[in-house]
Design a protein around this motif. Structure first.
Motif, PDB file in Angstrom:
ATOM      1  N   PRO A 120       0.828  -1.213   0.000  1.00  0.00           N
ATOM      2  CA  PRO A 120       0.000   0.000   0.000  1.00  0.00           C
ATOM      3  C   PRO A 120       0.861   1.261   0.000  1.00  0.00           C
ATOM      4  O   PRO A 120       2.005   1.251   0.478  1.00  0.00           O
ATOM      5  CB  PRO A 120      -0.817  -0.115   1.289  1.00  0.00           C
ATOM      6  N   ALA A 121       0.308   2.344  -0.530  1.00  0.00           N
ATOM      7  CA  ALA A 121       1.032   3.611  -0.629  1.00  0.00           C
ATOM      8  C   ALA A 121       1.509   4.069   0.744  1.00  0.00           C
ATOM      9  O   ALA A 121       2.566   4.687   0.877  1.00  0.00           O
ATOM     10  CB  ALA A 121       0.149   4.670  -1.273  1.00  0.00           C
ATOM     11  N   ARG A 122       0.720   3.776   1.750  1.00  0.00           N
ATOM     12  CA  ARG A 122       1.116   4.177   3.103  1.00  0.00           C
ATOM     13  C   ARG A 122       2.443   3.556   3.512  1.00  0.00           C
ATOM     14  O   ARG A 122       3.260   4.172   4.190  1.00  0.00           O
ATOM     15  CB  ARG A 122       0.025   3.763   4.090  1.00  0.00           C
ATOM     16  N   GLU A 123       2.661   2.303   3.096  1.00  0.00           N
ATOM     17  CA  GLU A 123       3.928   1.643   3.415  1.00  0.00           C
ATOM     18  C   GLU A 123       5.089   2.285   2.661  1.00  0.00           C
ATOM     19  O   GLU A 123       6.195   2.413   3.179  1.00  0.00           O
ATOM     20  CB  GLU A 123       3.859   0.153   3.101  1.00  0.00           C
ATOM     21  N   ARG A 124       4.827   2.700   1.445  1.00  0.00           N
ATOM     22  CA  ARG A 124       5.886   3.389   0.694  1.00  0.00           C
ATOM     23  C   ARG A 124       6.222   4.721   1.363  1.00  0.00           C
ATOM     24  O   ARG A 124       7.383   5.104   1.461  1.00  0.00           O
ATOM     25  CB  ARG A 124       5.452   3.619  -0.763  1.00  0.00           C
ATOM     26  N   LEU A 125       5.194   5.406   1.823  1.00  0.00           N
ATOM     27  CA  LEU A 125       5.458   6.683   2.499  1.00  0.00           C
ATOM     28  C   LEU A 125       6.243   6.457   3.787  1.00  0.00           C
ATOM     29  O   LEU A 125       7.183   7.199   4.108  1.00  0.00           O
ATOM     30  CB  LEU A 125       4.146   7.424   2.794  1.00  0.00           C
ATOM     31  N   ARG A 126       5.878   5.409   4.510  1.00  0.00           N
ATOM     32  CA  ARG A 126       6.620   5.113   5.732  1.00  0.00           C
ATOM     33  C   ARG A 126       8.097   4.873   5.417  1.00  0.00           C
ATOM     34  O   ARG A 126       8.990   5.376   6.097  1.00  0.00           O
ATOM     35  CB  ARG A 126       6.045   3.873   6.428  1.00  0.00           C
ATOM     36  N   THR A 127       8.334   4.145   4.372  1.00  0.00           N
ATOM     37  CA  THR A 127       9.712   3.855   3.956  1.00  0.00           C
ATOM     38  C   THR A 127      10.455   5.140   3.586  1.00  0.00           C
ATOM     39  O   THR A 127      11.612   5.344   3.977  1.00  0.00           O
ATOM     40  CB  THR A 127       9.698   2.892   2.762  1.00  0.00           C
ATOM     41  N   LEU A 128       9.795   6.001   2.839  1.00  0.00           N
ATOM     42  CA  LEU A 128      10.431   7.252   2.426  1.00  0.00           C
ATOM     43  C   LEU A 128      10.750   8.125   3.638  1.00  0.00           C
ATOM     44  O   LEU A 128      11.839   8.696   3.743  1.00  0.00           O
ATOM     45  CB  LEU A 128       9.515   8.007   1.458  1.00  0.00           C
ATOM     46  N   ILE A 129       9.814   8.229   4.560  1.00  0.00           N
ATOM     47  CA  ILE A 129      10.020   9.069   5.744  1.00  0.00           C
ATOM     48  C   ILE A 129      11.125   8.487   6.620  1.00  0.00           C
ATOM     49  O   ILE A 129      12.025   9.201   7.069  1.00  0.00           O
ATOM     50  CB  ILE A 129       8.705   9.206   6.547  1.00  0.00           C
ATOM     51  N   ARG A 130      11.050   7.173   6.820  1.00  0.00           N
ATOM     52  CA  ARG A 130      12.052   6.541   7.676  1.00  0.00           C
ATOM     53  C   ARG A 130      13.463   6.720   7.092  1.00  0.00           C
ATOM     54  O   ARG A 130      14.407   7.035   7.801  1.00  0.00           O
ATOM     55  CB  ARG A 130      11.703   5.063   7.826  1.00  0.00           C
ATOM     56  N   ASN A 131      13.584   6.563   5.799  1.00  0.00           N
ATOM     57  CA  ASN A 131      14.897   6.757   5.164  1.00  0.00           C
ATOM     58  C   ASN A 131      15.335   8.216   5.265  1.00  0.00           C
ATOM     59  O   ASN A 131      16.513   8.512   5.495  1.00  0.00           O
ATOM     60  CB  ASN A 131      14.844   6.334   3.699  1.00  0.00           C
ATOM     61  N   HIS A 132      14.394   9.111   5.112  1.00  0.00           N
ATOM     62  CA  HIS A 132      14.735  10.538   5.204  1.00  0.00           C
ATOM     63  C   HIS A 132      15.285  10.868   6.592  1.00  0.00           C
ATOM     64  O   HIS A 132      16.293  11.563   6.719  1.00  0.00           O
ATOM     65  CB  HIS A 132      13.498  11.373   4.897  1.00  0.00           C
ATOM     66  N   PHE A 133      14.644  10.359   7.611  1.00  0.00           N
ATOM     67  CA  PHE A 133      15.155  10.568   8.971  1.00  0.00           C
ATOM     68  C   PHE A 133      16.542   9.958   9.132  1.00  0.00           C
ATOM     69  O   PHE A 133      17.425  10.544   9.770  1.00  0.00           O
ATOM     70  CB  PHE A 133      14.205   9.967  10.003  1.00  0.00           C
ATOM     71  N   GLN A 134      16.720   8.783   8.567  1.00  0.00           N
ATOM     72  CA  GLN A 134      18.016   8.125   8.678  1.00  0.00           C
ATOM     73  C   GLN A 134      19.119   8.993   8.061  1.00  0.00           C
ATOM     74  O   GLN A 134      20.169   9.222   8.664  1.00  0.00           O
ATOM     75  CB  GLN A 134      17.964   6.768   7.963  1.00  0.00           C
ATOM     76  N   VAL A 135      18.838   9.502   6.874  1.00  0.00           N
ATOM     77  CA  VAL A 135      19.817  10.318   6.166  1.00  0.00           C
ATOM     78  C   VAL A 135      20.086  11.627   6.924  1.00  0.00           C
ATOM     79  O   VAL A 135      21.205  12.121   6.974  1.00  0.00           O
ATOM     80  CB  VAL A 135      19.308  10.608   4.743  1.00  0.00           C
ATOM     81  N   LEU A 136      19.036  12.139   7.524  1.00  0.00           N
ATOM     82  CA  LEU A 136      19.108  13.441   8.177  1.00  0.00           C
ATOM     83  C   LEU A 136      19.722  13.342   9.567  1.00  0.00           C
ATOM     84  O   LEU A 136      20.483  14.227   9.990  1.00  0.00           O
ATOM     85  CB  LEU A 136      17.682  13.965   8.314  1.00  0.00           C
ATOM     86  N   LEU A 137      19.365  12.308  10.309  1.00  0.00           N
ATOM     87  CA  LEU A 137      19.661  12.249  11.737  1.00  0.00           C
ATOM     88  C   LEU A 137      20.550  11.079  12.120  1.00  0.00           C
ATOM     89  O   LEU A 137      20.999  10.998  13.260  1.00  0.00           O
ATOM     90  CB  LEU A 137      18.356  12.133  12.536  1.00  0.00           C
TER      91      LEU A 137
END
Lengths: 239, 239
Positions: A120-137
């Motif tokens: 589901p799209a929600r899972e893709r968004l979760r993946t994108l957000i989680r990776n963004h935090f990883q890259v950022l923090l």
DNA sequence: CCTACCGATCGGTAGG
DNA sequence: CCTACCGATCGGTAGG
């Protein structure tokens, strides 16, 4: 005098010239593909050290306030030596941003490749957000904060170069956001939503502490809840 | 030599001393409360010009890259004259942030005072967001962006001073966010939600263009939709 | 608020 | 990659 120029193509520099001249041992004849000399490895490490020190100092003090002498010292060098590796302080900033974005994009692509196509799209968004935090923090992540907060220190050509990278990174979010909007889970227009969401996530570099109570997974769950609510936006009443 | 010190209490300065010394007319005897002299008004205007020029230049170039000579020129003065009004470049930065936050807080309070006490929490949030955009993106608003992006240029004491102002500003959002969370309209924990929401809004200074298609009202509606969805989070099915 | 100036520091370079 | 150096610029001050 700079050896590693920002874009070799524009200067006609011949890669490796200086390094070949540093082959010292007379009694050894190289056979097959030449191995990297000790000095070549050293130089690569030195360049790395400069880039990493620059990222850290640009982030901590800002581009203008971080001196090239600070950066040299952080890499264990003396005053003017960074200019052997980079033609200018500005070119060094550009490389920091470029490497940061290249790594962020690669990390994002790998994360998306791990999501099943029918998820589901929600899972893709979760993946994108989680990776963004990883890259950022995540650990050792000064590169993207520098890119986020030193944009004004780039010249026009440099901005165009980085824009291409950020544009591709951002584009990866749009199909997912459009799908969530079509579902009704995302209530704002997808283009504006992306800007707000990026702002919300990017701002976390200002307040997130790795020693705080929040984990990156917890942060991701909170962000997901804020932007697209529950998995089922309006669950059927259990009556 | 600075006349208007950042904190008179810490320096033992006697307010008005320099201004009193500038009372030149010998044949006139002041009666009652002394009127402001022409030169005092002028000095106030000059000080204003310095502050506004500093805000603009600090925002455009960053604190470190904006020189006090740039700022002097922006105020129509010569090289060292800003130091007649401010004891240091850093004190000037502090005043810019302080004035920005004071104005933001006053504007926010006035906006909230205009909302009926029995208005739904969603309306209070709309008011807070709309005012935040106004302060951030409205005409002549360089002060808050400077505060947002030059935090690292403050010393510890200055940070403590500004923190008090931002803390009060942020606290005004919490009852509304808690109410929306209790309603079920806000799905994230209110404390984390506030950080994400501020990030989303604050980031708009990076991409918003007053000449673009979006109005501040439109932006507010989109943000509200993103964070708390429709007015009715889960409308009863019309079946 | 201007003029003239100070010491410090900066990005960058030549020459080895 | 170091040493020694250059011109420019910076924040800040004295003295009027």
């Amino acid at each position: 005098m700079a050896k590693n120029l920002q874009t070799a193509a524009t200067t006609g520099a011949v890669p490796g010239t200086a390094a070949n001249a540093a082959q010292p041992l007379p009694g050894r004849r190289p056979r097959g593909r030449p191995r990297k000399t000790h000095s070549e490895l050293d130089e690569g490490n030195r360049r790395r050290l400069i880039i990493e020190g620059a990222a850290r100092l640009f982030r901590a003090k800002g581009f203008a306030a971080a001196s090239t002498r600070d950066i040299a010292a952080a890499a264990g060098m003396h005053g003017g030596s960074p200019f052997y590796h980079f033609e200018s302080k500005n070119a060094l900033l550009y490389v920091v941003m470029q490497e940061g974005m290249a790594q962020a994009a690669a990390s994002q692509q790998a994360a998306l490749d791990g999501v099943p196509a029918n998820a589901p799209a929600r899972e893709r968004l979760r993946t994108l957000i989680r990776n963004h935090f990883q890259v950022l923090l995540g650990p050792g992540s000064d590169f993207i904060p520098v890119m986020l907060y030193e944009w004004r220190s780039l010249n026009d050509g440099q901005r165009a170069g980085i824009s291409q990278l950020t544009g591709a990174y951002e584009a990866q979010w749009m199909p997912t956001l459009r799908a969530l909007h079509a579902d009704g889970a995302l209530k704002a227009d997808p283009r504006t939503a992306r800007l707000f969401i990026f702002g919300a996530l990017n701002w976390s570099v200002q307040w997130f502490s790795p020693r705080g109570a929040q984990s990156l997974d917890g942060l991701t769950a909170q962000a997901l809840a804020l932007f697209v609510g529950q998995a089922e936006p309006c669950p059927a009443r259990a009556s």
